[in-house]
Design an enzyme around this catalytic site. Sequence first.
Site, PDB file in Angstrom:
ATOM      1  N   SER A 288       0.803  -1.224   0.000  1.00  0.00           N
ATOM      2  CA  SER A 288       0.000   0.000   0.000  1.00  0.00           C
ATOM      3  C   SER A 288       0.835   1.273   0.000  1.00  0.00           C
ATOM      4  O   SER A 288       0.313   2.344  -0.323  1.00  0.00           O
ATOM      5  CB  SER A 288      -0.951   0.009   1.197  1.00  0.00           C
ATOM      6  OG  SER A 288      -0.231  -0.101   2.407  1.00  0.00           O
TER       7      SER A 288
ATOM      8  N   ASP B 255      -4.139   7.445   8.304  1.00  0.00           N
ATOM      9  CA  ASP B 255      -5.228   6.588   8.783  1.00  0.00           C
ATOM     10  C   ASP B 255      -4.792   5.548   9.814  1.00  0.00           C
ATOM     11  O   ASP B 255      -5.495   4.574  10.053  1.00  0.00           O
ATOM     12  CB  ASP B 255      -5.870   5.874   7.589  1.00  0.00           C
ATOM     13  CG  ASP B 255      -4.863   5.035   6.808  1.00  0.00           C
ATOM     14  OD1 ASP B 255      -3.687   4.959   7.220  1.00  0.00           O
ATOM     15  OD2 ASP B 255      -5.256   4.447   5.775  1.00  0.00           O
TER      16      ASP B 255
ATOM     17  N   HIS C  98      -0.925   4.470   7.056  1.00  0.00           N
ATOM     18  CA  HIS C  98      -0.287   5.116   5.918  1.00  0.00           C
ATOM     19  C   HIS C  98      -0.015   6.590   6.192  1.00  0.00           C
ATOM     20  O   HIS C  98      -0.652   7.190   7.060  1.00  0.00           O
ATOM     21  CB  HIS C  98      -1.174   4.968   4.677  1.00  0.00           C
ATOM     22  CG  HIS C  98      -1.632   3.566   4.453  1.00  0.00           C
ATOM     23  ND1 HIS C  98      -2.879   3.119   4.857  1.00  0.00           N
ATOM     24  CD2 HIS C  98      -1.004   2.505   3.897  1.00  0.00           C
ATOM     25  CE1 HIS C  98      -3.003   1.839   4.543  1.00  0.00           C
ATOM     26  NE2 HIS C  98      -1.880   1.437   3.963  1.00  0.00           N
TER      27      HIS C  98
END
Length: 380
Positions: A37, A342, A345
């Site tokens: 991610s 969040d 990240h």
Amino acid sequence: MPTNMRILPILAIISIFLPFAKSINFDVPAVFNFGDSNSDTGELIAAGIESLYPPNGQTYFKVPSGRYCDGRLIIDFLMDAMDLPFLNAYLDSLGLPNFRKGCNFAAAASTILPATATSLSPFSFGVQVSQFIRFKARVLELLAKGRKFEKYVPADDFFKKGLYMFDIGQNDLAGAFYSKSLDQILGSIPSILLEFENGIKKLYDEGARYFWIHNTGPLGCLAQNVAKFGTDPSKLDELGCVSSHNEAAKTFNLQLHALRSKLQGQYPDANVTYVDIYTIKSNLIANYSKYGFEQPIMACCGNGGPPLNYDSRVSCGQTKVVNGTTITAKACTDSNEYINWDGIHYTEAANQYVASQILTGKYSDPPFSDKMPFLLKLRF
């Protein structure tokens, strides 16, 4: 802190680093990226495995863009510095994706080790490499049929001249802490890196010669890990980060750096660059106020408020009913004040800072020089 005083340090960072980034040109025709991610530009979302909701994407794209962020990722800033367009995810099928300048195989939640039945992402590093091999074969098939596909896919020689970027391994370590001891995790690192080495060798056999490898960041400083593993203050370091997670990351990085040297020795016609993301991010967290941030660990988009604003039951933008109570993970007022978006990240503002530091060349082995495969050319 007054708003104007809060913005000034951020503007100072941009004025110092952005002109430098814009004054150089990485002379590569295409980029092929592999990872999780930290560099996923829409792969997992395109696969239909997860969904992202506002406020994701609010800062730059204005809508969720497939990125786990309020805006751009480190790779987006690096692509911009190379005068290349943002990378489309391999699985993008709508929106007229163009792969002329490269392709992104990175998928959120991916690991280096093969995925298991409980893995959120099936796109482990080996699968991503296999996707690339199919991508390349399909491109060559299309090019053999005529010139009408040339503006949509990489030229034949782009596969040899292109830059192969990697940012993966974080999930192998972070996920292991839910079921293994620190000693067990440290003992598993060689097998993780053997899998990574095998993938690199396959790409080399496919013609790849220019490799750009990010190490993993300070996992113990992510709000998700502090919330789960840092409830005992004795488990935290002086920055409020989980010591065991950062120890695992540093051990992984030492062995990854050694692997970089091994690969460079095995492939003298290649260029293997190691980028020390850990040091850049640790410095940012330790000196956050110096760089215009107000929150080094607390999540911007979350639920629960200080000190972490992270709730594992609800992800950014979601609303759920838990034990009869409705909870929502909402964004903070100004994400520029936060390093973490969040709980897992980074924010666009933090990503921009990290990219600016990468572009100085000080955190790379070898450092940027005229011997690099993609020459740094001053435009002025």
